[in-house]
Write a protein that holds these residues in place. Structure first.
Motif, short mmCIF file in Angstrom:
data_model
loop_
_atom_site.label_atom_id
_atom_site.label_comp_id
_atom_site.label_asym_id
_atom_site.label_seq_id
_atom_site.Cartn_x
_atom_site.Cartn_y
_atom_site.Cartn_z
N ALA A 79 59.40 48.73 36.52
CA ALA A 79 60.00 49.31 37.72
C ALA A 79 59.59 50.78 37.76
O ALA A 79 59.17 51.35 36.75
CB ALA A 79 61.52 49.18 37.71
N ASN A 80 59.73 51.39 38.93
CA ASN A 80 59.36 52.79 39.09
C ASN A 80 60.45 53.74 38.61
O ASN A 80 60.21 54.62 37.78
CB ASN A 80 59.06 53.09 40.56
N THR A 81 61.68 53.57 39.13
CA THR A 81 62.75 54.53 38.87
C THR A 81 63.04 54.75 37.38
O THR A 81 63.23 55.90 36.96
CB THR A 81 64.04 54.11 39.59
N PRO A 82 63.05 53.70 36.54
CA PRO A 82 63.36 53.94 35.13
C PRO A 82 62.34 54.80 34.39
O PRO A 82 62.58 55.18 33.24
CB PRO A 82 63.41 52.52 34.54
N HIS A 83 61.21 55.12 35.03
CA HIS A 83 60.26 56.02 34.37
C HIS A 83 60.84 57.42 34.19
O HIS A 83 60.24 58.27 33.52
CB HIS A 83 58.95 56.07 35.16
N LEU A 84 62.02 57.66 34.74
CA LEU A 84 62.70 58.92 34.49
C LEU A 84 63.02 59.09 33.00
O LEU A 84 63.28 60.22 32.54
CB LEU A 84 63.98 59.02 35.32
N VAL A 85 62.98 58.00 32.23
CA VAL A 85 63.26 58.09 30.79
C VAL A 85 62.01 58.38 29.97
O VAL A 85 62.10 58.57 28.75
CB VAL A 85 63.90 56.78 30.26
N TYR A 86 60.85 58.39 30.60
CA TYR A 86 59.57 58.44 29.87
C TYR A 86 59.53 59.56 28.85
O TYR A 86 59.25 59.34 27.66
CB TYR A 86 58.41 58.55 30.85
N ASP A 87 59.76 60.80 29.29
CA ASP A 87 59.64 61.94 28.39
C ASP A 87 60.61 61.84 27.22
O ASP A 87 60.29 62.23 26.09
CB ASP A 87 59.86 63.25 29.14
N TYR A 88 61.80 61.33 27.49
CA TYR A 88 62.82 61.21 26.44
C TYR A 88 62.43 60.16 25.41
O TYR A 88 62.58 60.37 24.19
CB TYR A 88 64.17 60.85 27.07
N VAL A 89 61.91 59.02 25.87
CA VAL A 89 61.64 57.89 24.98
C VAL A 89 60.28 58.01 24.29
O VAL A 89 60.16 57.71 23.09
CB VAL A 89 61.73 56.56 25.75
N HIS A 90 59.28 58.46 25.01
CA HIS A 90 57.90 58.39 24.54
C HIS A 90 57.70 59.05 23.18
O HIS A 90 56.99 58.51 22.31
CB HIS A 90 56.97 59.02 25.58
N ASP A 91 58.27 60.22 23.00
CA ASP A 91 58.06 60.96 21.76
C ASP A 91 58.88 60.44 20.59
O ASP A 91 58.70 60.91 19.46
CB ASP A 91 58.37 62.45 21.97
N LYS A 92 59.75 59.49 20.84
CA LYS A 92 60.64 58.98 19.79
C LYS A 92 60.21 57.61 19.28
O LYS A 92 60.89 57.02 18.43
CB LYS A 92 62.08 58.93 20.31
N ILE A 93 59.10 57.10 19.78
CA ILE A 93 58.54 55.85 19.28
C ILE A 93 57.08 56.09 18.94
O ILE A 93 56.50 57.10 19.33
CB ILE A 93 58.69 54.69 20.31
N SER A 94 56.48 55.16 18.21
CA SER A 94 55.10 55.37 17.76
C SER A 94 54.07 54.55 18.52
O SER A 94 52.90 54.49 18.13
CB SER A 94 55.00 55.08 16.25
N ILE A 95 54.50 53.88 19.59
CA ILE A 95 53.57 53.14 20.45
C ILE A 95 53.62 53.75 21.85
O ILE A 95 54.63 54.36 22.23
CB ILE A 95 53.89 51.63 20.50
N PRO A 96 52.54 53.62 22.62
CA PRO A 96 52.53 54.24 23.95
C PRO A 96 53.36 53.50 24.98
O PRO A 96 53.59 52.29 24.85
CB PRO A 96 51.04 54.20 24.34
N ILE A 97 53.84 54.25 25.96
CA ILE A 97 54.42 53.68 27.17
C ILE A 97 53.39 53.88 28.27
O ILE A 97 52.94 55.01 28.51
CB ILE A 97 55.74 54.36 27.56
N LEU A 98 52.99 52.82 28.91
CA LEU A 98 51.98 52.91 29.97
C LEU A 98 52.66 53.39 31.25
O LEU A 98 53.43 52.65 31.85
CB LEU A 98 51.29 51.55 30.18
N HIS A 99 52.38 54.62 31.66
CA HIS A 99 53.10 55.26 32.76
C HIS A 99 52.59 54.77 34.11
O HIS A 99 51.37 54.77 34.37
CB HIS A 99 52.95 56.77 32.66
N ILE A 100 53.50 54.40 34.99
CA ILE A 100 53.12 53.87 36.30
C ILE A 100 52.40 54.92 37.15
O ILE A 100 51.51 54.58 37.95
CB ILE A 100 54.35 53.30 37.03
N ALA A 101 52.74 56.21 36.97
CA ALA A 101 52.06 57.25 37.74
C ALA A 101 50.59 57.35 37.36
O ALA A 101 49.74 57.68 38.20
CB ALA A 101 52.75 58.60 37.52
N ASP A 102 50.26 57.08 36.10
CA ASP A 102 48.86 57.10 35.67
C ASP A 102 48.07 55.99 36.37
O ASP A 102 46.92 56.20 36.78
CB ASP A 102 48.76 56.94 34.16
N ALA A 103 48.70 54.83 36.49
CA ALA A 103 48.03 53.72 37.18
C ALA A 103 47.74 54.08 38.64
O ALA A 103 46.66 53.81 39.17
CB ALA A 103 48.90 52.46 37.11
#
Length: 231
Positions: A79-103
């Motif tokens: 979904a689009n809206t939950p990407h608001l968590v990206y910055d918070y979550v991304h640095d706390k895990i060791s695998i990438p999150i594929l960001h919808i804005a990049d697509a």
């Protein structure tokens, strides 16, 4: 093929679309009906409706960690809206999150678009998690409908589209706003809600539509088939 973790459920309709698209696109790559390895965590839509940002962030982090432990090599938020968590979550895990804005940004650059309209939920239109990433990473300016209309747009999405109601009145309403964005200089419009492409497709308007769901699913499939030896 690499295993992908999917976080869905903010609307089960959108989760189905992601699951179908990824499997269909993967099937075209292999020329078979074989489906790729996916781990799906579907959460309750009520989490987003509570508008408790801290709770949303901690929930998504918990889910992301569970998917990582389960063997996911990357995560797609369906979904689009939950990407608001990206910055918070991304640095706390060791695998990438594929960001919808990049697509979206990759496709916009490929087509030479520099100014994009955006339709989505109120947090998507007013937040900076899409706007800022598109500007900083791709040099793309994003414009949204006038603030007076944003609540009505959000109402249609929350009260109809995410409930599986796709009416002619909703379609007419969004087509009007696509035209208004065109008049404000948009070269194309980001369909920044996973349910919007179910309501409106490219044949409905003369302004190019960037279907974020489809582009995100393609990015997911590219990741699945990317080998460690690939450049």
């Amino acid at each position: 093929m690499r295993t992908l973790g999917l976080i869905g459920g903010t609307s089960w309709h959108s989760t189905i679309v992601y699951y179908r698209l990824i499997n269909e696109m993967a099937g075209k790559r292999t020329g078979t009906q074989a489906n790729p390895p996916l781990i799906l965590y579907s959460l309750n839509v009520e989490l987003m409706r509570e508008h408790d940002v801290d709770k949303i962030k901690t929930t998504y982090l918990h889910i992301a960690r569970q998917l990582e432990i389960a063997g996911a090599r990357a995560i797609v938020i369906c979904a689009n809206t939950p990407h608001l968590v990206y910055d918070y979550v991304h640095d706390k895990i060791s695998i990438p999150i594929l960001h919808i804005a990049d697509a979206v940004g990759i496709e916009a650059q490929r087509k030479g678009f520099k100014k994009l309209g955006l339709l989505g939920t109120r947090p998507t239109m007013r937040g900076d998690f899409l706007h800022k990433r598109l500007k900083d990473k791709f040099g793309i300016k994003t414009i949204v409908p006038e603030e007076d209309f944003q609540d009505e747009i959000h109402h249609y999405i929350a009260s109809e589209l995410t409930q599986g109601k796709f009416t002619e009145s909703a379609k007419s309403f969004f087509l009007d706003h696509i035209q208004l964005l065109k008049e404000k200089g948009a070269q194309a419009v980001i369909m920044g809600c996973t349910e919007l492409p179910i309501l409106i497709n490219n044949e409905d308007t003369d302004l190019p539509l960037l279907q974020s769901t489809n582009l995100h699913a393609k990015m997911a499939v590219d990741f699945i088939f990317h080998t460690e030896e690939s450049p």
